[in-house]
Design a protein around this motif. Structure first.
Motif, PDB file in Angstrom:
ATOM      1  N   VAL A 562       0.839  -1.203   0.000  1.00 29.84           N
ATOM      2  CA  VAL A 562       0.000   0.000   0.000  1.00 29.84           C
ATOM      3  C   VAL A 562       0.875   1.254   0.000  1.00 29.84           C
ATOM      4  O   VAL A 562       0.608   2.221  -0.725  1.00 29.84           O
ATOM      5  N   THR A 563       1.927   1.245   0.829  1.00 27.60           N
ATOM      6  CA  THR A 563       2.816   2.404   0.905  1.00 27.60           C
ATOM      7  C   THR A 563       3.485   2.663  -0.437  1.00 27.60           C
ATOM      8  O   THR A 563       3.656   3.814  -0.852  1.00 27.60           O
ATOM      9  N   GLU A 565       2.230   2.044  -3.353  1.00 30.51           N
ATOM     10  CA  GLU A 565       1.228   2.679  -4.209  1.00 30.51           C
ATOM     11  C   GLU A 565       1.044   4.151  -3.833  1.00 30.51           C
ATOM     12  O   GLU A 565       0.945   5.027  -4.696  1.00 30.51           O
ATOM     13  N   GLN A 566       1.026   4.429  -2.543  1.00 21.94           N
ATOM     14  CA  GLN A 566       0.854   5.811  -2.096  1.00 21.94           C
ATOM     15  C   GLN A 566       2.061   6.671  -2.453  1.00 21.94           C
ATOM     16  O   GLN A 566       1.934   7.896  -2.598  1.00 21.94           O
ATOM     17  N   ASP A 567       3.222   6.049  -2.592  1.00 25.59           N
ATOM     18  CA  ASP A 567       4.439   6.774  -2.966  1.00 25.59           C
ATOM     19  C   ASP A 567       4.530   7.030  -4.466  1.00 25.59           C
ATOM     20  O   ASP A 567       5.553   7.512  -4.944  1.00 25.59           O
TER      21      ASP A 567
END
Length: 660
Positions: A562-563, A565-567
């Protein structure tokens, strides 16, 4: 027309640094041209006369010396030989140093001249041409001794300077040998036929390398090699005022080779003198500035050059300090561009290239340095332990030998534990990586490791976490220096690293279970991003074999995806290989087939590798200072990031299916 000399420039610098300029030193400066690069040679163990040196390097400086020799050749056989030889040797040399020994105090006699030349090609033929130009051809026995010294140089070692002691009886030669591997110093002395006490010299070399980044060997060739040797010790880069010099001078003081007053004089010398910060800028420098075709800002950089320990049979060691100044241009010019991204043909090739980079990135002593730019100096103990562990786990025999050398150096520096560098208090984080290296090398039972374990346990909090520093220990070492109080709290990033140290209790893993965030990650105190702490914590819990820990690891892997993707997606980490590598390590804790991101991260890291085997500096620290502000820091030398990616790719290679 009045001929400009070094004297007014030297007097200006000494006045600006509040140093005395004895009459004998001023008279020496009158014998040298107005080239604004000069050095002082000072006895460290006692008050003594100061010798004077001058470097001539650029084309303008060479032309200045040519004019000087044509107009004002001083008396003395040395100057006569230099005048006769200079024009014919110019094509063979890159740099030349003139050294004038202080004459007797009563003013009788001349100042003996020595000339040190740095040869473009330090081979026998170039040496022969230089000696012939000075009217100093070698007889067969001296020629054979010189050839033996040159042949004794192992891989990486070379003749750095050839010194011609023109004003001394017999005109001996000084051979300055650079790049000798610490483990080969004894062998080189044996192969060269040096007649001095080799065991004692080897012991001193080993002792000095604990705090010296680089050591040159100075051998003297008279009728044959003489039994004395000079050990020229350097710290840091020439253009930087490295605070780690104090460690070396403190060592010399401890051995009675340097007075405390001389140490403080040497450490107080570095400064930058500019036309705006100093009055009465020297006339010669003003004239040079006006004559330059492309005027630019120039100033005088006052630097420590090196400290020299001279060993000779039957007498105590003697020490000298070398400091000086050099005219420099704008130091704020842009750093050279990093090597291009080329990518490796495969994971194995990437690992080999990274290993090669790290092996070549050590200083001569065997330390890895990184994170320049702090007043405390670069990090060496913490970085060396971290990089050495990565090489031991991933490399071949050369890599393991480098890791063993690193442990030897860390053992010699041990003060219960290790720190950012020897100037700083030992801390739990650096000590953890030293202990992990010790365990990998089978050295956990040594005194250094046992002391470090006891030191580390003192940083265990009641909540089961490890603090980087303990308040009383830090205050004692730093004389009460105030820091951010958060430095003394439990830190998840430090605890996660400590959970991998053998013989520590289960409370560390219990603490990690307690502080895992709802999103599945762990946040570190010292790091800008969560990838490092999450990876270390997940690896520590994955090793327990407990079902509930397996669930926590799965949550960490999911949170990492998830991180990412958020990055901005995996591709966005192309310039952050440190974070990409730790993300890869976290995802590798799950079966390979469960995440396409594993292959994407591995491919990204291979394609982001630089031509020299390194990766872009991206191990980004976020250091809270005493005011509560965050001070960013990056591993500008790329050692820490490259070691991290090396470990991640090596784990990927071990876990990937054989058909990939």
């Amino acid at each position: 027309m009045t001929v400009q000399t070094l004297a007014p420039i030297l007097r200006f610098v000494l006045d600006a640094r509040e140093w005395p300029c004895p009459d004998r030193l001023a008279k020496l400066a009158l014998q040298l041209p107005a080239v604004a690069t000069a050095g002082l040679e000072i006895a460290l163990g006692a008050e003594d006369a100061i010798d004077l040196q001058q470097r001539v390097k650029s084309a303008d400086e060479m032309a200045c010396l040519t004019r000087w020799l044509a107009r004002t050749t001083p008396a003395g056989i040395g100057w006569q030989r230099l005048t006769a030889a200079f024009a014919s040797i110019a094509g063979d040399i890159d740099e030349l140093w003139l050294e004038l020994d202080a004459p007797p105090a009563d003013g009788s006699g001349e100042a003996p001249l020595s000339v040190f030349v740095q040869l473009s090609d330090p081979g026998a033929s170039a040496i022969a041409r230089v000696l012939a130009a000075f009217g100093m051809p070698l007889d067969p026995s001296r020629e054979e001794a010189l050839a033996r010294c040159l042949a004794a140089c192992g891989p990486g070692a070379r003749l750095s300077y050839l010194g011609l002691m023109l004003g001394r009886t017999g005109a001996p030669l000084r051979l300055i040998i650079e790049g000798v591997a610490p483990q080969d110093a004894r062998g080189l002395l044996e192969r060269s036929g040096w007649p001095g006490p080799i065991a004692s010299a080897s012991d001193w070399i080993d002792r000095l390398f604990v705090h010296a980044d680089r050591i040159r060997l100075a051998l003297t060739l008279a009728e044959t090699l003489t039994p004395d040797i000079g050990l020229e010790c350097f710290v840091g880069e020439p253009a930087a005022n490295d605070p780690r010099w104090r460690c070396l001078f403190d060592l010399l003081v401890q051995h009675g080779l340097c007075t405390a007053a001389r140490r403080d004089q040497m450490l107080g010398w570095p400064a930058m003198l500019t036309p705006l910060s100093a009055q009465s800028w020297p006339e010669a420098l003003i004239a040079d500035a006006l004559l330059r075709s492309e005027p630019d800002a120039r100033w005088l950089d006052c630097r420590i050059s090196h400290a020299k320990v001279t060993l000779a049979p039957g007498v105590p060691p003697r020490t000298k300090g070398y400091l000086g100044f050099i005219e420099v241009g704008n130091p704020s010019a842009a750093d050279p561009a990093p090597p291009p991204h080329v990518g490796a043909a495969g994971v194995t090739a990437a690992i080999d290239a990274a290993t090669g980079f790290l092996l070549s990135a050590r200083n001569q002593a065997g330390w890895w340095l990184d994170y320049d730019g702090f007043s405390e100096g670069p990090a060496d103990e913490w970085v060396t332990a971290y990089v050495a562990l990565a090489l031991h786990d991933c490399g071949g025999s050369d890599a393991r030998a480098a890791a063993t050398r690193a442990w030897h150096l860390l053992t010699a520096r041990a003060r219960s534990g290790w720190g950012w560098n020897f100037l700083q208090p030992a801390d739990a984080d650096s000590t953890i990586w030293g202990l992990r290296l010790a365990a990998a090398l089978g050295q956990s039972a040594t005194t250094a490791a046992s002391d470090a374990i006891r030191f580390l346990r003192q940083h265990l909090h009641a909540d089961g976490g490890i603090a980087t520093y303990r308040r009383d220990l830090y205050a004692h070492w730093s004389d009460g220096k105030a820091v951010n109080p958060g430095w003394y709290d439990s830190h998840a990033c430090v605890t996660a690293a400590a959970a991998h140290v053998p013989d520590l209790g289960p409370e560390l893993r219990a603490h990690l279970r307690d502080v895992q965030l709802v999103d599945g990650t762990w946040r570190g105190y010292w790091w800008q991003q969560p990838y490092y702490t999450t990876g270390l914590a997940a690896e520590a819990l994955a090793a327990t074999g407990r079902a509930d820990d397996a669930d926590r690891v799965a949550r960490a892997a999911a949170a990492t995806r998830v991180t990412l993707e958020q990055d901005g997606g995996i591709a966005a980490l192309g310039e952050r290989p440190f974070d990409a590598a730790w993300a890869l390590r976290t995802l590798l804790l799950q079966p390979m087939g469960q995440s396409d991101a594993i292959e994407q991260l591995a491919d990204l890291l291979r394609s982001a590798q630089h031509a020299d085997g390194s990766w872009t500096a991206s191990a980004a620290l976020a250091i809270p200072n005493r005011q509560g502000d965050i001070v960013p820091a990056i591993d500008n030398r790329r050692r820490f990031t490259t070691a991290t990616v090396l470990t991640a790719l090596a784990r990927y290679e071990r876990l990937k299916p054989a058909d990939q």
